[in-house]
Design an enzyme around this catalytic site. Structure first.
Site, PDB file in Angstrom:
ATOM      1  N   ARG A  34      34.870  27.578 -12.141  1.00 27.63           N
ATOM      2  CA  ARG A  34      33.824  26.932 -11.349  1.00 27.63           C
ATOM      3  C   ARG A  34      33.927  25.411 -11.402  1.00 27.63           C
ATOM      4  NH1 ARG A  34      29.179  26.900 -14.123  1.00 27.63           N
ATOM      5  NH2 ARG A  34      29.144  29.138 -14.400  1.00 27.63           N
ATOM      6  N   LYS A  70      33.983  20.070   9.868  1.00 25.09           N
ATOM      7  CA  LYS A  70      34.278  19.434  11.138  1.00 25.09           C
ATOM      8  C   LYS A  70      35.702  18.863  11.129  1.00 25.09           C
ATOM      9  CE  LYS A  70      30.038  20.521  12.162  1.00 25.09           C
ATOM     10  NZ  LYS A  70      28.871  19.739  11.773  1.00 25.09           N
TER      11      LYS A  70
HETATM   12  C1  LIG Z   1      27.778  20.184  10.960  1.00 21.38           C
HETATM   13  C2  LIG Z   1      27.097  19.084  10.294  1.00 21.38           C
HETATM   14  C3  LIG Z   1      26.536  19.251   9.030  1.00 21.38           C
HETATM   15  C4  LIG Z   1      26.517  20.575   8.319  1.00 21.38           C
HETATM   16  O1  LIG Z   1      27.768  21.081   8.031  1.00 21.38           O
HETATM   17  P1  LIG Z   1      27.989  22.654   7.791  1.00 21.38           P
HETATM   18  O2  LIG Z   1      29.331  22.715   7.183  1.00 21.38           O
HETATM   19  O3  LIG Z   1      27.880  23.300   9.137  1.00 21.38           O
HETATM   20  O4  LIG Z   1      26.918  23.119   6.854  1.00 21.38           O
HETATM   21  C5  LIG Z   1      25.923  18.162   8.453  1.00 21.38           C
HETATM   22  N1  LIG Z   1      25.853  16.974   9.071  1.00 21.38           N
HETATM   23  C6  LIG Z   1      26.379  16.780  10.293  1.00 21.38           C
HETATM   24  C7  LIG Z   1      26.273  15.440  10.916  1.00 21.38           C
HETATM   25  C8  LIG Z   1      27.001  17.825  10.939  1.00 21.38           C
HETATM   26  O5  LIG Z   1      27.501  17.636  12.167  1.00 21.38           O
END
Ligand SMILES: *Cc1c(COP(=O)(O)O)cnc(C)c1O
Length: 404
Positions: free
Chosen positions: A68, A220
Site C-alpha cells: 500500500r 484526463k
Molecule cells: C475530471 C476532473 C476531476 C475528477 O477526476 P476523476 O478522475 O474523474 O475523479 C477533477 N477536477 C477536474 C477539473 C476534472 O476535470
C-alpha cells in the site's frame, strides 16, 4: 532518476543546462539498471514485502515495506511527476481518481471548526464534497468569485485554513489570478490547493506560483487514452507531511496497471498536448467566426477576458474550451449533437478523441451568476485531423439550422 548507459551518453554530450520539462518527461523515473535494461518498469503487484533478517524487520529497513505504501512501479511514476512539477515539489501522492486526490487533500489539511474558501467555478464533485461531507464534519465552506484576485482578503475569517482554486474553470473557463490569491493566503497562513487538471504541470507549474498542493485528475491528460481513473497530489515541503499522513491514514493507493498506464501516458504528454493545443486553438478561432456562435471561452484567444493572466502564468493551452451559441431552442442544439459523428458525447476528457457536451453551470454556482446569453457547449479537441473535425461541425451546424 536515470541510471546506466543513457546517463553516461548524456554526460558525454556535455549537457550542463538543466534539461527542459519535455526531456524530463522522457528520462525521469527510469532506473534501467534495476529494470535489467528494460526501458519501462515492471507492473509490480504486491502486498507483502519480505525482510531478509529479523534485524531488518525490527528496524523497518528496506526501500519498500508494504504494497500500500509503494512499489517500484509507483516509485517510477512518483519520480517522473516530481521532475515534472519542479524543484518546489517535496512529494507526490497517487490516488485511485481525481476526486479521491481532492478529497484526500481536503481531509489532510482541514479539521473540525476550520473555514474553507472554494472558487465558484470549481469542479462540481469538489463542491459536493464540501457541501456534504465536510459540512457534516464541521468544516464551513465559502465560495468566491473566480475573478476576485487580491480581493479574496475580505472573505478571510480567523479560522480560514485553506483555499481551493482551479484555473481555468473546466466548463466556464474564467482565469483566476492564482499568484495574487496565494499571496494573500500565505499572509493569512492558509494553504492554497490548485486543481491543475486543465493545464497539467507541463503548461502550469502551480508549485512555482505560490500553490502548496497541486492536484491532477490524471484520468484526463496524463492518462491520455480514456482508459484509466487516476489522481495525483503534488505538494511543497510545507504541505507534504499533511498529505502523506492523509494518504497513509485513509489507505489511499492506486492499482498497479493504472500506475503503469499513467507513467506510459506521461511519456507522450508533451507531443499530445502540443497537438491538442494547436488543434484546439485552430477550432476555437474557426468557431468564433461561425454565424451560430456568440462567443468562445478559451483563455489562449487574445479576445478572452482571462488572456493576460493565462499568458503571464501558463506556458500553453490544452484542447478543452467552451462556446456560447446564439439563442436557439434546445431541440436545435440536440439536432447538432446528434448530427456530429467525430465528436462523441460524454463526460471526462483528455483522451485522443474529440468530445462535445452541453452544460449549464447556473445550477451549481452560489457566489456568482452564470448568464452566458445562449446555450453552451464544451468541446474537447482530440488528435483527429482538424479539417475532418471542421467538416463534421459544418454538418452539425447545418442540422442545427434545419431544426430551427
Ligand atoms: C475530471 C476532473 C476531476 C475528477 O477526476 P476523476 O478522475 O474523474 O475523479 C477533477 N477536477 C477536474 C477539473 C476534472 O476535470
Amino acid at each position: 532518476m536515470l541510471r546506466g548507459k543513457q546517463m553516461k551518453s548524456s554526460k558525454d554530450g556535455g549537457a550542463s543546462k538543466p534539461p527542459k520539462p519535455q526531456t524530463g518527461l522522457v528520462t525521469s523515473g527510469r532506473d534501467t539498471t534495476a529494470q535489467k535494461g528494460f526501458i519501462n518498469p515492471p507492473v509490480v503487484r504486491g502486498s507483502t514485502v519480505l525482510y531478509p533478517t529479523a534485524e531488518d524487520l525490527h528496524a523497518h529497513r528496506g526501500e519498500f515495506q508494504y504494497g500500500r505504501h509503494g512499489t517500484p512501479t509507483t516509485k517510477a511514476l512518483q519520480d517522473a511527476l516530481m521532475t515534472l512539477e519542479g524543484p518546489n515539489c517535496a512529494g507526490v501522492g497517487l490516488a485511485p481518481s481525481g476526486v479521491a486526490a481532492i478529497t484526500t487533500t481536503l481531509l489532510g489539511v482541514l479539521k473540525a471548526g476550520d473555514h474553507l474558501l472554494v472558487i465558484d467555478n470549481a469542479y462540481r464533485p469538489t463542491r459536493n464534497f464540501c457541501d456534504g461531507f465536510l459540512k457534516r464534519y464541521g468544516v464551513e465552506t465559502t465560495y468566491f468569485d473566480p475573478l476576485i484576485g487580491a480581493g479574496i482578503e475580505s472573505h478571510f475569517k480567523s479560522n480560514t485554513r485553506a483555499i481551493v482554486v482551479e484555473a481555468p474553470g473546466s466548463q466556464s473557463f474564467e482565469m483566476s489570478d492564482i499568484p495574487a490569491i496565494a499571496a494573500v493566503a500565505h499572509r493569512k497562513h492558509a494553504l492554497v490547493i490548485d486543481d491543475n487538471t486543465w493545464a497539467t504541470p507541463l503548461y502550469h507549474r502551480s508549485l512555482d506560483q505560490g500553490v502548496d498542493v497541486s492536484i491532477q485528475a490524471a484520468t484526463k491528460y496524463i492518462g491520455g487514452h480514456s482508459d484509466i481513473m487516476f489522481g495525483t497530489i503534488s505538494a511543497n515541503a510545507k504541505a507534504w507531511p499533511l498529505i502523506a499522513e492523509s494518504i497513509r491514514l485513509l489507505g489511499v493507493c492506486a492499482g498497479p496497471d493504472d500506475v503503469f498506464l499513467a507513467l506510459r501516458g506521461l511519456r507522450t504528454l508533451s507531443v499530445r498536448l502540443a497537438h491538442h493545443q494547436q488543434s484546439g486553438l485552430d477550432l476555437a478561432k474557426w468557431l468564433a467566426n461561425r454565424p451560430e456562435v456568440l462567443r468562445v471561452l478559451h483563455p489562449a484567444l487574445g479576445s478572452d477576458p482571462g488572456h493576460a493572466i493565462w499568458k503571464r502564468d501558463f506556458t500553453g493551452a490544452t484542447g478543452l474550451f467552451s462556446v456560447v451559441l446564439k439563442p436557439v431552442a434546445q431541440k436545435s442544439v440536440d439536432a447538432m449533437l446528434d448530427a456530429v459523428k467525430l465528436f462523441g458525447m460524454g463526460y471526462s476528457w483528455g483522451g485522443f478523441e474529440s468530445l462535445v457536451i452541453p452544460f449549464d453551470c447556473s445550477t451549481y454556482r452560489s457566489a456568482t451568476k452564470w448568464n452566458p446569453g445562449g446555450p453552451t457547449l464544451r468541446f474537447h479537441i482530440g488528435l483527429e485531423d482538424v479539417d475532418d473535425l471542421k467538416a463534421d461541425l459544418e454538418g452539425g451546424f447545418a442540422a442545427l439550422r434545419a431544426a430551427s
